[in-house]
Design a protein around this motif. Structure first.
Motif, PDB file in Angstrom:
ATOM      1  N   ALA A 186       0.829  -1.205   0.000  1.00  0.00           N
ATOM      2  CA  ALA A 186       0.000   0.000   0.000  1.00  0.00           C
ATOM      3  C   ALA A 186       0.865   1.257   0.000  1.00  0.00           C
ATOM      4  O   ALA A 186       0.589   2.221  -0.725  1.00  0.00           O
ATOM      5  CB  ALA A 186      -0.925  -0.007   1.209  1.00  0.00           C
ATOM      6  N   ILE A 187       1.923   1.249   0.810  1.00  0.00           N
ATOM      7  CA  ILE A 187       2.825   2.407   0.865  1.00  0.00           C
ATOM      8  C   ILE A 187       3.523   2.593  -0.488  1.00  0.00           C
ATOM      9  O   ILE A 187       3.621   3.712  -1.005  1.00  0.00           O
ATOM     10  CB  ILE A 187       3.857   2.234   1.992  1.00  0.00           C
ATOM     11  N   SER A 188       3.976   1.482  -1.066  1.00  0.00           N
ATOM     12  CA  SER A 188       4.644   1.546  -2.372  1.00  0.00           C
ATOM     13  C   SER A 188       3.719   2.131  -3.426  1.00  0.00           C
ATOM     14  O   SER A 188       4.110   3.010  -4.208  1.00  0.00           O
ATOM     15  CB  SER A 188       5.094   0.139  -2.785  1.00  0.00           C
ATOM     16  N   GLN A 189       2.478   1.665  -3.451  1.00  0.00           N
ATOM     17  CA  GLN A 189       1.529   2.159  -4.450  1.00  0.00           C
ATOM     18  C   GLN A 189       1.217   3.628  -4.247  1.00  0.00           C
ATOM     19  O   GLN A 189       1.062   4.383  -5.212  1.00  0.00           O
ATOM     20  CB  GLN A 189       0.243   1.344  -4.393  1.00  0.00           C
ATOM     21  N   TYR A 190       1.147   4.046  -2.989  1.00  0.00           N
ATOM     22  CA  TYR A 190       0.877   5.458  -2.717  1.00  0.00           C
ATOM     23  C   TYR A 190       2.030   6.333  -3.213  1.00  0.00           C
ATOM     24  O   TYR A 190       1.810   7.357  -3.872  1.00  0.00           O
ATOM     25  CB  TYR A 190       0.659   5.672  -1.220  1.00  0.00           C
ATOM     26  N   ILE A 191       3.252   5.940  -2.916  1.00  0.00           N
ATOM     27  CA  ILE A 191       4.406   6.759  -3.304  1.00  0.00           C
ATOM     28  C   ILE A 191       4.615   6.732  -4.816  1.00  0.00           C
ATOM     29  O   ILE A 191       5.020   7.721  -5.417  1.00  0.00           O
ATOM     30  CB  ILE A 191       5.665   6.280  -2.552  1.00  0.00           C
ATOM     31  N   LEU A 192       4.285   5.595  -5.439  1.00  0.00           N
ATOM     32  CA  LEU A 192       4.459   5.459  -6.894  1.00  0.00           C
ATOM     33  C   LEU A 192       3.160   5.684  -7.664  1.00  0.00           C
ATOM     34  O   LEU A 192       3.009   5.209  -8.776  1.00  0.00           O
ATOM     35  CB  LEU A 192       4.988   4.056  -7.230  1.00  0.00           C
ATOM     36  N   MET A 193       2.212   6.399  -7.058  1.00  0.00           N
ATOM     37  CA  MET A 193       0.879   6.478  -7.663  1.00  0.00           C
ATOM     38  C   MET A 193       0.875   7.096  -9.067  1.00  0.00           C
ATOM     39  O   MET A 193      -0.041   6.854  -9.851  1.00  0.00           O
ATOM     40  CB  MET A 193      -0.085   7.246  -6.758  1.00  0.00           C
ATOM     41  N   ASP A 194       1.877   7.897  -9.391  1.00  0.00           N
ATOM     42  CA  ASP A 194       1.934   8.493 -10.728  1.00  0.00           C
ATOM     43  C   ASP A 194       2.523   7.540 -11.770  1.00  0.00           C
ATOM     44  O   ASP A 194       2.540   7.860 -12.958  1.00  0.00           O
ATOM     45  CB  ASP A 194       2.750   9.788 -10.700  1.00  0.00           C
ATOM     46  N   GLU A 195       3.026   6.409 -11.316  1.00  0.00           N
ATOM     47  CA  GLU A 195       3.611   5.431 -12.237  1.00  0.00           C
ATOM     48  C   GLU A 195       2.617   4.282 -12.431  1.00  0.00           C
ATOM     49  O   GLU A 195       2.440   3.444 -11.553  1.00  0.00           O
ATOM     50  CB  GLU A 195       4.932   4.902 -11.675  1.00  0.00           C
ATOM     51  N   LYS A 196       1.959   4.268 -13.579  1.00  0.00           N
ATOM     52  CA  LYS A 196       0.886   3.289 -13.810  1.00  0.00           C
ATOM     53  C   LYS A 196       1.406   1.861 -13.854  1.00  0.00           C
ATOM     54  O   LYS A 196       0.741   0.935 -13.389  1.00  0.00           O
ATOM     55  CB  LYS A 196       0.155   3.608 -15.109  1.00  0.00           C
ATOM     56  N   PRO A 198       4.574   0.049 -12.724  1.00  0.00           N
ATOM     57  CA  PRO A 198       5.890  -0.082 -12.079  1.00  0.00           C
ATOM     58  C   PRO A 198       6.538  -1.420 -12.420  1.00  0.00           C
ATOM     59  O   PRO A 198       5.891  -2.321 -12.965  1.00  0.00           O
ATOM     60  CB  PRO A 198       5.549   0.001 -10.588  1.00  0.00           C
ATOM     61  N   THR A 199       7.805  -1.554 -12.088  1.00  0.00           N
ATOM     62  CA  THR A 199       8.535  -2.785 -12.404  1.00  0.00           C
ATOM     63  C   THR A 199       7.902  -3.995 -11.736  1.00  0.00           C
ATOM     64  O   THR A 199       7.754  -5.056 -12.340  1.00  0.00           O
ATOM     65  CB  THR A 199      10.001  -2.659 -11.943  1.00  0.00           C
ATOM     66  N   TYR A 200       7.498  -3.840 -10.494  1.00  0.00           N
ATOM     67  CA  TYR A 200       6.874  -4.929  -9.752  1.00  0.00           C
ATOM     68  C   TYR A 200       5.422  -4.561  -9.462  1.00  0.00           C
ATOM     69  O   TYR A 200       5.128  -3.452  -9.020  1.00  0.00           O
ATOM     70  CB  TYR A 200       7.618  -5.202  -8.442  1.00  0.00           C
TER      71      TYR A 200
END
Length: 509
Positions: A186-196, A198-200
């Motif tokens: 959840a934290i990863s998705q929040y921080i990377l929310m602008d990257e539709k 991501p690598t993982y």
């Protein structure tokens, strides 16, 4: 003396009763500042502050308080390895038998949308997940607890056996890793929310309910909600009726997406994930009547959604037919009393707009991710490619039907008159079959001035020929892009049918 480390954000009666039980069983309780204050104020005297164990105060506004060898040595020591035991004894480290932790409320605050990134960063728990992961790694000897619903199970084990069993410790360790991976995701998705993309790809979903069954009664199923995005299907309310099934939820999703596209009163019936009738009306009763007229046979036992409050007048009409599920943003006064006459009908209230911008399709060994076609609105961009042009009424009807065709399985054809579907066909392996079926259904209702919309281009002119033979089609909208587009254009010109290309395909597999 056995030791239990308790460090929680969520402090409640359940926690106190469990801590008091451990106290009665002569466990030495070790706690961090806030938990220590809570337990001691409630009268537990056998509680030590963690700084008494580490001989080091909390620093950096509490960012560092549990990260210390005296804590992790006590949690991680393998008690079957003599070297480990000698090592911790030489440093005067005591074994820790139970680790009970819950985390800062990152999820809850994130969903409130009023916290900025700087505030939320302070709610990313470091010590809690680290201690729990350490305890879960050493489940052969240590009991790791993340879920307050497990207090009773642990208490019963200690009461009956003096300690927890290996079976229970293993189960609890699995729950810890399940939760911490979900938390980090959840934290990863929040921080990377602008990257539709991501690598993982992480999934961050929490079980909302067990379902009656899956697509078929022999298949077990459950429903999980997204912990990052709001989403229309994340926060609905069931106001009445039987438990929802796997198929109910899939159909509800389609029906709500269809009606959510329109600002005027809209109604949609869905069967097997495909719209069977859609209409706009001067009011919601008018929209329902047009929808039901469009395909009353397929609507039997289906899902119905409306995009405005459901009225008493409509409720009385609905009670004359068989529907599995009714969906509305709200229900006027006394409407529920009318609808609840039917014991099993599922009455759903959805308050959220469509917001999940990505959709996922699992295949064996992988998962496909794409942008949701809902978020590519029909801007009514088109190029008329025939001699005959559209009338204003045809334009209105064509783009209404195009919003419907997006939710019909390919190959998809929608026939409409005004803002009412009269023939829908999809899921066929060739376009001419879908065309013939849609036209035949429309012919049962109307005989003139209809429009046809296709989700993809015509590979041959046969679709136009079929439309012309029916004598009811006056205008066609399709993406274009076939090598034989000119054949279809010529056929339209020969028959006096207007046609335009949009340049945008709407496949739905």
């Amino acid at each position: 003396m056995k030791k239990a480390l308790i460090s929680v954000y969520k402090k409640n009666e359940k926690l106190f009763h469990f801590a008091n039980f451990l106290y009665q069983k002569e466990y030495q309780i070790i706690s961090t500042g806030g938990t220590y204050q809570y337990l001691t104020k409630r009268g537990l005297s056998n509680v030590m502050e963690i700084s008494d164990i580490t001989s080091f105060p909390e620093i950096l506004d509490g960012r560092v308080k549990t990260i210390h060898p005296n804590i992790y040595g006590g949690i991680l020591a393998n008690r079957s390895i003599e070297k480990h035991i000698q090592s911790i004894r030489s440093y005067n480290i005591h074994l820790i038998d139970i680790v009970l932790v819950n985390f800062y409320p990152f999820f809850e605050k994130m969903m409130e949308k009023k916290y900025d990134i700087y505030s939320l960063v302070e709610l990313i728990d470091i010590g809690g997940p680290s201690m729990l992961r350490a305890a879960a790694k050493n489940f052969l000897y240590v009991t790791a607890i993340i879920d307050e619903n497990d207090y009773e199970m642990v208490q019963n084990e200690i009461e009956q056996n003096g300690s927890t069993s290996l079976k229970v410790r293993k189960k609890l360790a699995g729950k810890v890793f399940n939760f911490t991976s979900y938390y980090d995701s959840a934290i990863s998705q929040y921080i990377l929310m602008d990257e539709k993309f991501p690598t993982y790809l992480h999934s961050s979903y929490k079980k909302s309910m067990n379902l009656r069954y899956g697509e078929n009664p022999h298949q077990k199923a459950a429903y999980y909600i997204n912990t990052i995005n709001h989403g229309a299907m994340r926060n609905f309310q069931q106001l009445h009726g039987k438990k929802l099934s796997f198929n109910n939820l899939r159909d509800m999703n389609v029906a709500w997406k269809v009606v959510s596209q329109f600002s005027k009163p809209a109604c949609c019936t869905v069967k097997h994930s495909t719209p069977c009738g859609v209409a706009l009306g001067k009011n919601i009763v008018d929209a329902f009547q047009k929808t039901y007229y469009a395909d009353s046979i397929s609507a039997f036992g289906g899902i119905m959604a409306v995009n405005v409050p459901l009225t008493k007048e409509l409720a009385k009409e609905i009670n004359n037919i068989f529907l599995e599920v009714i969906i509305s943003p709200s229900y006027e006064k006394d409407v529920l009393n009318i609808l609840k006459i039917k014991k099993n009908i599922r009455i759903i209230s959805i308050h959220e707009p469509i917001s999940d911008k990505l959709e996922y399709v699992q295949i064996d060994g992988g998962i496909l991710v794409q942008e949701d076609d809902y978020f590519f609105p029909n801007e009514e961009n088109y190029k008329v490619v025939t001699k005959k042009k559209f009338t204003d009424q045809e334009i209105k009807s064509l783009f209404f039907a195009q919003k419907v065709v997006k939710y019909v399985k390919s190959n998809a054809i929608v026939i409409a008159k005004g803002t009412q579907t009269l023939g829908i066909s999809g899921g066929q392996t060739n376009r001419i079959w879908a065309t013939s079926q849609a036209i035949n259904r429309a012919l049962e209702k109307e005989k003139e001035d209809l429009v046809l919309v296709s989700d993809a281009f015509f590979p041959f002119r046969d679709v136009v020929d079929e439309a012309a033979r029916s004598g009811i089609i006056r205008a066609i909208l399709q993406p274009g892009g076939s090598m034989r587009d000119e054949e279809s254009v010529k056929a339209c010109d020969d028959y006096g049918i207007a046609m335009a290309f949009t340049g945008k395909r709407h496949f739905k597999h």
